[in-house]
Structures are given as C-alpha cells and as structure tokens.
Design a protein around this motif. Structure first.
Motif, PDB file in Angstrom:
ATOM      1  N   ARG A  31     -64.536  47.355  61.189  1.00 51.52           N
ATOM      2  CA  ARG A  31     -63.418  47.400  62.132  1.00 51.52           C
ATOM      3  C   ARG A  31     -62.672  46.077  62.125  1.00 51.52           C
ATOM      4  O   ARG A  31     -63.238  45.022  61.897  1.00 51.52           O
ATOM      5  N   PHE A  50     -60.721  51.136  63.523  1.00 48.48           N
ATOM      6  CA  PHE A  50     -62.040  51.312  62.936  1.00 48.48           C
ATOM      7  C   PHE A  50     -61.905  51.876  61.521  1.00 48.48           C
ATOM      8  O   PHE A  50     -60.836  52.333  61.129  1.00 48.48           O
ATOM      9  N   TYR A  99     -70.234  48.809  63.321  1.00 53.89           N
ATOM     10  CA  TYR A  99     -69.585  49.716  64.253  1.00 53.89           C
ATOM     11  C   TYR A  99     -70.041  49.368  65.664  1.00 53.89           C
ATOM     12  O   TYR A  99     -71.176  48.932  65.868  1.00 53.89           O
TER      13      TYR A  99
END
Length: 125
Positions: A31, A50, A99
C-alpha cells in the motif's frame, strides 16, 4: 536499496491542476499513501491506495484528488484538480509492505515504514 522518489510538485494558480508521481524502487509495496505538511502544521493524511486498488481519501480532498497506481512501474500517481491555496504543503509519499486491516490504518503515519523526501506544492490565490 528501497527508495521512494516524488516528482511533479510546483507552483500553480488556484483552480489549476498538478500530478504528483511517486516512484518506488527496491521492493514491491502492498500500500501507498500521500501525506502533506503545511508550515507550522502536523503532517496529515491525503490519500491511500492498496494493492487491491482500494482507495481512501481525506474529506478535504474528496472529489478533487485521485490516487492511482501502476504496479508494473512501481509508481503511484496523485492527480490534484481544483487546487486551493490551503492545499499548499510539502507532499510526501509513503509505502509499506504489509496489508493493514484495522479501521483507519491507512491514514496513520506510523503504519508506513518507507517515506519519500517530499515535494513542494504551492497554490497561489
């Protein structure tokens, strides 16, 4: 060596447009985000994207800024339209390998381990 380089800042009149690019090298990031810091103010979240291409924006830029990414080029773009004098700031690219799923994590400074050097955006009235 991991590096983030922002390009595309400059001086523009109110109502104008600029596009910032953030070129990443050394790693493939999950991201990216753009933050900005005006003189005398804290660094604030602007937009995030993302790997899935989900995007998030600060309320102050919704409808005016668009963040996008080209995974093949390891590059993120921030298209800024209808610029206002209050958009004047140093804009920083940030990235992270992981993430994050907790609510609002994409907007937190401490959720990004890699930062660019910043590029100045000045909007004249």
């Amino acid at each position: 060596q991991v590096q983030l380089v922002e390009v595309g800042g400059g001086l523009v009149q109110a109502g104008g447009s600029l596009r910032l690019s953030c070129v990443a090298s050394g790693r493939t990031f999950n991201r990216y985000a753009m933050f900005r810091q005006a003189p005398g103010k804290e660094r604030e979240f602007v937009a995030a994207i993302f790997r899935s291409s989900s995007t998030y924006y600060a309320d102050s830029v919704k409808g005016r800024f668009t963040i996008s990414r080209d995974n093949a080029k390891n590059t993120v773009y921030l298209q800024m339209n209808s610029l206002k004098p209050e958009d004047t700031a140093v804009y920083y690219c940030a990235a992270d390998l992981l993430y994050c799923s907790e609510f609002g994590c994409y907007s937190r400074l401490n959720k990004y381990n890699y930062w660019g050097q910043g590029t100045q955006v000045t909007v004249s009235s």
